[in-house]
Write a protein that holds these residues in place. Structure first.
Motif, PDB file in Angstrom:
ATOM      1  N   LEU A  13      27.054  41.878  45.902  1.00  0.00           N
ATOM      2  CA  LEU A  13      28.112  42.224  44.944  1.00  0.00           C
ATOM      3  C   LEU A  13      28.585  43.669  45.047  1.00  0.00           C
ATOM      4  O   LEU A  13      29.528  44.050  44.349  1.00  0.00           O
ATOM      5  CB  LEU A  13      27.617  41.956  43.510  1.00  0.00           C
ATOM      6  N   ILE A  14      27.936  44.478  45.905  1.00  0.00           N
ATOM      7  CA  ILE A  14      28.338  45.883  46.028  1.00  0.00           C
ATOM      8  C   ILE A  14      29.802  45.997  46.450  1.00  0.00           C
ATOM      9  O   ILE A  14      30.607  46.706  45.821  1.00  0.00           O
ATOM     10  CB  ILE A  14      27.440  46.617  47.045  1.00  0.00           C
ATOM     11  N   GLY A  15      30.168  45.293  47.521  1.00  0.00           N
ATOM     12  CA  GLY A  15      31.534  45.377  48.041  1.00  0.00           C
ATOM     13  C   GLY A  15      32.584  44.944  47.035  1.00  0.00           C
ATOM     14  O   GLY A  15      33.504  45.706  46.718  1.00  0.00           O
ATOM     15  N   PRO A  16      32.487  43.703  46.516  1.00  0.00           N
ATOM     16  CA  PRO A  16      33.512  43.263  45.565  1.00  0.00           C
ATOM     17  C   PRO A  16      33.568  44.104  44.299  1.00  0.00           C
ATOM     18  O   PRO A  16      34.647  44.316  43.754  1.00  0.00           O
ATOM     19  CB  PRO A  16      33.114  41.809  45.257  1.00  0.00           C
ATOM     20  N   ALA A  17      32.428  44.621  43.842  1.00  0.00           N
ATOM     21  CA  ALA A  17      32.433  45.451  42.636  1.00  0.00           C
ATOM     22  C   ALA A  17      33.187  46.761  42.883  1.00  0.00           C
ATOM     23  O   ALA A  17      34.001  47.193  42.053  1.00  0.00           O
ATOM     24  CB  ALA A  17      31.002  45.737  42.190  1.00  0.00           C
ATOM     25  N   ILE A  18      32.933  47.393  44.028  1.00  0.00           N
ATOM     26  CA  ILE A  18      33.608  48.660  44.349  1.00  0.00           C
ATOM     27  C   ILE A  18      35.109  48.448  44.474  1.00  0.00           C
ATOM     28  O   ILE A  18      35.916  49.187  43.901  1.00  0.00           O
ATOM     29  CB  ILE A  18      33.036  49.261  45.644  1.00  0.00           C
ATOM     30  N   LEU A  19      35.504  47.407  45.194  1.00  0.00           N
ATOM     31  CA  LEU A  19      36.933  47.200  45.410  1.00  0.00           C
ATOM     32  C   LEU A  19      37.638  46.698  44.156  1.00  0.00           C
ATOM     33  O   LEU A  19      38.832  46.963  43.965  1.00  0.00           O
ATOM     34  CB  LEU A  19      37.150  46.235  46.577  1.00  0.00           C
ATOM     35  N   ALA A  20      36.923  45.999  43.287  1.00  0.00           N
ATOM     36  CA  ALA A  20      37.521  45.617  42.006  1.00  0.00           C
ATOM     37  C   ALA A  20      37.828  46.862  41.179  1.00  0.00           C
ATOM     38  O   ALA A  20      38.874  46.947  40.523  1.00  0.00           O
ATOM     39  CB  ALA A  20      36.581  44.683  41.248  1.00  0.00           C
ATOM     40  N   LEU A  21      36.931  47.833  41.229  1.00  0.00           N
ATOM     41  CA  LEU A  21      37.159  49.090  40.521  1.00  0.00           C
ATOM     42  C   LEU A  21      38.383  49.807  41.093  1.00  0.00           C
ATOM     43  O   LEU A  21      39.237  50.301  40.338  1.00  0.00           O
ATOM     44  CB  LEU A  21      35.925  49.983  40.644  1.00  0.00           C
ATOM     45  N   ALA A  45      45.524  43.812  46.951  1.00  0.00           N
ATOM     46  CA  ALA A  45      44.681  43.631  48.132  1.00  0.00           C
ATOM     47  C   ALA A  45      43.211  43.818  47.787  1.00  0.00           C
ATOM     48  O   ALA A  45      42.351  43.030  48.212  1.00  0.00           O
ATOM     49  CB  ALA A  45      45.098  44.614  49.228  1.00  0.00           C
ATOM     50  N   CYS A  46      42.887  44.862  47.019  1.00  0.00           N
ATOM     51  CA  CYS A  46      41.493  45.100  46.619  1.00  0.00           C
ATOM     52  C   CYS A  46      40.974  43.962  45.751  1.00  0.00           C
ATOM     53  O   CYS A  46      39.835  43.502  45.918  1.00  0.00           O
ATOM     54  CB  CYS A  46      41.377  46.430  45.869  1.00  0.00           C
ATOM     55  N   PHE A  47      41.809  43.489  44.826  1.00  0.00           N
ATOM     56  CA  PHE A  47      41.383  42.407  43.930  1.00  0.00           C
ATOM     57  C   PHE A  47      41.152  41.118  44.704  1.00  0.00           C
ATOM     58  O   PHE A  47      40.146  40.417  44.490  1.00  0.00           O
ATOM     59  CB  PHE A  47      42.433  42.183  42.846  1.00  0.00           C
ATOM     60  N   ILE A  48      42.052  40.784  45.614  1.00  0.00           N
ATOM     61  CA  ILE A  48      41.924  39.534  46.371  1.00  0.00           C
ATOM     62  C   ILE A  48      40.728  39.598  47.316  1.00  0.00           C
ATOM     63  O   ILE A  48      40.029  38.589  47.510  1.00  0.00           O
ATOM     64  CB  ILE A  48      43.234  39.246  47.131  1.00  0.00           C
ATOM     65  N   TYR A  49      40.469  40.784  47.895  1.00  0.00           N
ATOM     66  CA  TYR A  49      39.271  40.909  48.721  1.00  0.00           C
ATOM     67  C   TYR A  49      38.017  40.651  47.886  1.00  0.00           C
ATOM     68  O   TYR A  49      37.093  39.950  48.324  1.00  0.00           O
ATOM     69  CB  TYR A  49      39.204  42.296  49.364  1.00  0.00           C
ATOM     70  N   SER A  50      37.966  41.230  46.691  1.00  0.00           N
ATOM     71  CA  SER A  50      36.819  41.008  45.801  1.00  0.00           C
ATOM     72  C   SER A  50      36.665  39.534  45.476  1.00  0.00           C
ATOM     73  O   SER A  50      35.555  38.992  45.471  1.00  0.00           O
ATOM     74  CB  SER A  50      36.988  41.810  44.505  1.00  0.00           C
TER      75      SER A  50
END
Length: 387
Positions: A13-21, A45-50
């Motif tokens: 969850l590290i990646g999606p949490a960072i990019l959601a922020l 883009a950040c939200f969809i990646y998360s």
């Protein structure tokens, strides 16, 4: 040894949490700017990646084929959005044709190597190499950024590194023994390393885009502060700042300044109203913008007063420029003013004498301007010359 479930989910969850922020940060900056729509693409883009990462982590949908196709579609959409956002920031666009090519050349092989000839290794290479080539395409389109301001140069080389990391990381860490079953990949140490590395590189990319966005917004604020709202020319503050900078960097080149004033402007306002006066100012500003060269500096420095700094022009070149503007204005029809009222302007010209400050140069041009008005208006006078 496989990681414990709690460790697995925490790392995954590290990646999606960072990019959601970052997604929420970009959304806030977009709401603040109100105009720079590429920021909204960064946020999406950040939200969809998360969302794509969560789809893989949660195994939703549970069907492995549907999960593979959906997550690949979301990841690809994210890559296309961030690529298009970077291009839009530079005043370019990704054409619909290119988008169709990207989705087709990635999604069709993903479908083929799952349903027709199952190969997890092939799908990993397709996704990572595909995204690497997308970012290389963006870098080729934006090669001019490498010669721009610091933030543009930094962004460009981060994009280059981000593009090539897809090739290097994939070939260096891929495990040829990975199978096609969900448990052989989705819970593997390789996949966790993949997610953590993507989180790191993704955070670097997002931070760089965030810094570039903030720099753009600060530049917008400075331009708004230095811009006359009516004519869209520089105001006095902006003209003095930019003209002074040009003078300090003249490095032996000739520099001339033109001071101009619309004749009988108070009478025009009193007779036809302030709306008519504003329309004349606005159209005269547009005339100046259409006449200027690329490195000229033009500003509205008072009510009906304008100043033009010409770099690389001696006093005769500046006089010819002023005469051209004078003739154009004299022959311009203003809808807010009757045809019987001809709008004219007077011009004073002075050549820069290093290292005099801008205020002294402007004062000498103003002396010539006042002489032109005293001589009957609608003419161009040069400071220090017998007219």
């Amino acid at each position: 040894m496989s990681p414990a479930p709690d460790t697995y989910f925490a790392l995954a969850l590290i990646g999606p949490a960072i990019l959601a922020l970052f997604s929420f940060c970009f959304l806030g900056l977009w709401a603040f700017s109100g105009t720079r729509n590429y920021i909204l693409l960064f946020s999406a883009a950040c939200f969809i990646y998360s969302l794509a990462a969560i789809v893989q982590i949660a195994l939703w949908p549970a069907d492995f084929g549907q999960n593979t196709i959906l997550s690949a579609l979301l990841y690809t959409t994210s890559v296309v959005m961030i690529s298009n956002g970077v291009l839009q920031r530079a005043g370019q666009q990704m054409s619909p044709f290119v988008m169709i090519v990207i989705f087709t050349t990635i999604m069709l092989p993903i479908w083929y190597f799952f349903y027709i000839e199952p190969s997890l290794i092939a799908r990993i290479y397709i996704l990572n190499f595909g995204y690497g080539f997308v970012f290389i395409y963006v870098c080729v389109r934006l090669v001019g950024l490498a010669l721009g301001p610091f933030i543009d140069r930094f962004l460009y080389w981060v994009l280059v590194a981000f593009a090539f990391h897809f090739f290097i990381r994939t070939t260096a860490t891929i495990d040829p023994e990975l199978g096609n079953a969900p448990g052989s990949f989705g819970r593997s140490v390789f996949w966790l390393v993949l997610q953590v590395s993507l989180a790191i590189f993704g955070a670097i990319m997002a931070l760089t885009l965030l810094a570039a966005t903030v720099a753009d917004l600060l530049g917008d604020m400075e331009r708004d502060r230095d811009t006359d709202l009516l004519t869209r020319l520089l105001n006095r503050r902006g003209f003095e700042r930019i003209a002074g900078s040009h003078m300090s960097r003249a490095a032996g080149r000739q520099v001339s300044l033109i001071s101009c004033d619309i004749d009988h402007f108070k009478s025009l306002n009193d007779t036809y109203g302030h709306g008519a006066g504003d329309a004349v100012l606005k159209e005269f500003g547009a005339l100046l913008l259409n006449t200027m060269r690329g490195e000229d500096v033009i500003g509205r420095i008072g009510g009906e007063e304008f100043a033009i700094l010409l770099t690389g022009a001696d006093v005769e070149g500046a006089r010819q420029f002023a005469e051209r503007v004078r003739a154009l204005l004299e022959n311009t029809h203003f809808e807010s003013v009757p045809d019987t009222r001809v709008v004219t302007a007077s011009f004073g010209i002075a050549q820069y004498r290093p290292p005099e400050p801008l205020r002294k140069l402007l004062a000498r041009a103003d002396v010539a301007l006042y002489a032109a008005k005293k001589a009957g208006r609608n003419r161009c006078f040069v400071a220090g010359q017998t007219q």
